[in-house]
Design a protein around this motif. Sequence first.
Motif, PDB file in Angstrom:
ATOM      1  N   GLN A  51      23.383 -40.358  -1.408  1.00 26.61           N
ATOM      2  CA  GLN A  51      22.158 -41.297  -1.546  1.00 26.61           C
ATOM      3  C   GLN A  51      22.405 -42.549  -1.713  1.00 26.61           C
ATOM      4  OE1 GLN A  51      19.179 -39.695  -0.567  1.00 26.61           O
ATOM      5  NE2 GLN A  51      18.106 -41.651  -0.872  1.00 26.61           N
ATOM      6  N   LEU A  52      23.062 -42.918  -2.807  1.00 23.62           N
ATOM      7  CA  LEU A  52      23.605 -44.094  -3.134  1.00 23.62           C
ATOM      8  C   LEU A  52      24.286 -44.839  -2.024  1.00 23.62           C
ATOM      9  CD1 LEU A  52      23.374 -46.511  -5.149  1.00 23.62           C
ATOM     10  CD2 LEU A  52      25.526 -45.807  -5.953  1.00 23.62           C
ATOM     11  N   ASN A  53      25.249 -44.332  -1.122  1.00 25.18           N
ATOM     12  CA  ASN A  53      25.823 -44.920   0.045  1.00 25.18           C
ATOM     13  C   ASN A  53      24.711 -45.231   1.010  1.00 25.18           C
ATOM     14  OD1 ASN A  53      27.894 -45.952   1.198  1.00 25.18           O
ATOM     15  ND2 ASN A  53      28.574 -43.752   2.110  1.00 25.18           N
ATOM     16  N   LYS A  54      23.688 -44.332   1.311  1.00 31.64           N
ATOM     17  CA  LYS A  54      22.840 -44.424   2.276  1.00 31.64           C
ATOM     18  C   LYS A  54      22.051 -45.834   2.060  1.00 31.64           C
ATOM     19  CE  LYS A  54      22.113 -40.003   3.848  1.00 31.64           C
ATOM     20  NZ  LYS A  54      21.066 -38.570   3.952  1.00 31.64           N
ATOM     21  N   LYS A  55      21.742 -46.017   0.853  1.00 31.08           N
ATOM     22  CA  LYS A  55      20.842 -47.152   0.557  1.00 31.08           C
ATOM     23  C   LYS A  55      21.463 -48.508   0.472  1.00 31.08           C
ATOM     24  CE  LYS A  55      17.064 -49.040  -1.013  1.00 31.08           C
ATOM     25  NZ  LYS A  55      15.961 -48.882  -0.160  1.00 31.08           N
ATOM     26  N   VAL A  56      22.785 -48.347   0.414  1.00 31.70           N
ATOM     27  CA  VAL A  56      23.489 -49.494   0.305  1.00 31.70           C
ATOM     28  C   VAL A  56      23.779 -49.860   1.971  1.00 31.70           C
ATOM     29  CG1 VAL A  56      26.151 -50.291   0.129  1.00 31.70           C
ATOM     30  CG2 VAL A  56      25.000 -49.334  -1.868  1.00 31.70           C
ATOM     31  N   TYR A  88      15.683 -50.869  -6.888  1.00 31.00           N
ATOM     32  CA  TYR A  88      15.971 -49.486  -6.820  1.00 31.00           C
ATOM     33  C   TYR A  88      17.324 -49.352  -6.990  1.00 31.00           C
ATOM     34  CZ  TYR A  88      16.624 -45.208  -4.073  1.00 31.00           C
ATOM     35  OH  TYR A  88      17.239 -43.895  -3.662  1.00 31.00           O
ATOM     36  N   LEU A  89      18.335 -50.043  -6.542  1.00 34.82           N
ATOM     37  CA  LEU A  89      19.767 -50.030  -6.865  1.00 34.82           C
ATOM     38  C   LEU A  89      19.968 -49.561  -8.284  1.00 34.82           C
ATOM     39  CD1 LEU A  89      21.717 -52.244  -4.486  1.00 34.82           C
ATOM     40  CD2 LEU A  89      21.503 -49.495  -4.647  1.00 34.82           C
ATOM     41  N   SER A  91      17.641 -48.942 -10.745  1.00 38.72           N
ATOM     42  CA  SER A  91      16.816 -47.949 -11.451  1.00 38.72           C
ATOM     43  C   SER A  91      17.601 -46.722 -10.934  1.00 38.72           C
ATOM     44  CB  SER A  91      15.566 -47.976 -10.938  1.00 38.72           C
ATOM     45  OG  SER A  91      15.210 -47.773  -9.703  1.00 38.72           O
ATOM     46  N   TYR A  92      18.143 -46.669  -9.606  1.00 42.89           N
ATOM     47  CA  TYR A  92      18.720 -45.232  -9.257  1.00 42.89           C
ATOM     48  C   TYR A  92      19.937 -45.118 -10.040  1.00 42.89           C
ATOM     49  CZ  TYR A  92      20.560 -41.847  -6.027  1.00 42.89           C
ATOM     50  OH  TYR A  92      21.248 -40.763  -5.651  1.00 42.89           O
ATOM     51  N   ALA A  93      20.771 -46.274 -10.236  1.00 43.39           N
ATOM     52  CA  ALA A  93      22.354 -46.222 -11.146  1.00 43.39           C
ATOM     53  C   ALA A  93      21.717 -45.582 -12.185  1.00 43.39           C
ATOM     54  CB  ALA A  93      22.803 -47.574 -11.111  1.00 43.39           C
ATOM     55  N   THR A  94      20.819 -45.946 -13.129  1.00 44.84           N
ATOM     56  CA  THR A  94      20.319 -45.757 -14.194  1.00 44.84           C
ATOM     57  C   THR A  94      20.045 -44.317 -14.519  1.00 44.84           C
ATOM     58  OG1 THR A  94      19.797 -48.126 -14.946  1.00 44.84           O
ATOM     59  CG2 THR A  94      18.959 -46.296 -16.341  1.00 44.84           C
ATOM     60  N   GLN A  95      19.158 -43.948 -13.559  1.00 41.49           N
ATOM     61  CA  GLN A  95      18.525 -42.496 -13.584  1.00 41.49           C
ATOM     62  C   GLN A  95      19.745 -41.450 -13.197  1.00 41.49           C
ATOM     63  OE1 GLN A  95      15.503 -42.572 -10.748  1.00 41.49           O
ATOM     64  NE2 GLN A  95      14.094 -43.538 -12.037  1.00 41.49           N
ATOM     65  N   ASN A  96      20.541 -41.540 -12.469  1.00 44.53           N
ATOM     66  CA  ASN A  96      21.478 -40.837 -12.205  1.00 44.53           C
ATOM     67  C   ASN A  96      22.829 -41.243 -12.577  1.00 44.53           C
ATOM     68  OD1 ASN A  96      20.014 -39.369 -10.218  1.00 44.53           O
ATOM     69  ND2 ASN A  96      19.712 -41.045  -9.173  1.00 44.53           N
ATOM     70  N   ILE A 104      32.351 -48.050 -11.669  1.00 46.32           N
ATOM     71  CA  ILE A 104      32.142 -48.684 -10.049  1.00 46.32           C
ATOM     72  C   ILE A 104      31.050 -49.429 -10.064  1.00 46.32           C
ATOM     73  CG2 ILE A 104      31.483 -46.920  -9.133  1.00 46.32           C
ATOM     74  CD1 ILE A 104      33.418 -47.521  -6.700  1.00 46.32           C
ATOM     75  N   LEU A 105      30.027 -48.849 -10.797  1.00 44.19           N
ATOM     76  CA  LEU A 105      28.525 -49.513 -10.868  1.00 44.19           C
ATOM     77  C   LEU A 105      28.488 -50.815 -11.581  1.00 44.19           C
ATOM     78  CD1 LEU A 105      26.113 -46.398 -10.737  1.00 44.19           C
ATOM     79  CD2 LEU A 105      26.469 -47.885  -8.802  1.00 44.19           C
ATOM     80  N   ASP A 106      29.191 -50.849 -12.637  1.00 46.41           N
ATOM     81  CA  ASP A 106      29.246 -51.986 -13.357  1.00 46.41           C
ATOM     82  C   ASP A 106      30.029 -52.981 -12.801  1.00 46.41           C
ATOM     83  OD1 ASP A 106      27.688 -50.467 -15.591  1.00 46.41           O
ATOM     84  OD2 ASP A 106      29.613 -49.857 -16.692  1.00 46.41           O
TER      85      ASP A 106
END
Length: 175
Positions: A51-56, A88-89, A91-96, A104-106
């Motif tokens: 899902q994260l890859n799709k958003k990116v 969105y990126l 909040s998505y990173a925080t929620q999941n 890698i997100l940091d």
Amino acid sequence: MEVGIIGFIGVLLGALFVYLGMAIQMRHLENKETRRRELELKVKEIETLNQLNKKVNEILQKRSTLMEEYVSFDAFDDCYITIDDFAYLQSYATQNNFYLPNYILDELFKTIAHRKVILSPDETMKVGGYAYKGGRVILENFSDNLTEMINEKKLQLKNLTKQPIGFFSKDDVWS
């Protein structure tokens, strides 16, 4: 008297066999439940990364019509992220964060923050988002890393499903 003693020993042996059978069955059921939870976790990790890859990739495909006014930002390697997509990126990173690799997100947010083009609030509102010098390459590399992680997780899932569930684990005293 002998018959009573032999009967009592038979009852004790029967109870011992039933206890051992129940212990083996309970251990097998625990192993199955543990395996099921591990598989669910791997599937959830794969879904979250996907899902994260799709958003990116969706962000990478966007090109704003207003960017023509800002010729200096319209280079091939520049990236334009709307405020909504950036929020969105984050909040998505925080929620999941339980299912996503935090390091890698940091690194992504730290690296991309250094590339942000400084605009006045009016310009940012007019454009509707942030421009990042060289951000396209960073997001493409991030997407490639996510794809690699997804493939690794799928391989781990495949290997995990092929392992048989035994009655005894390696840590057991009996095996």
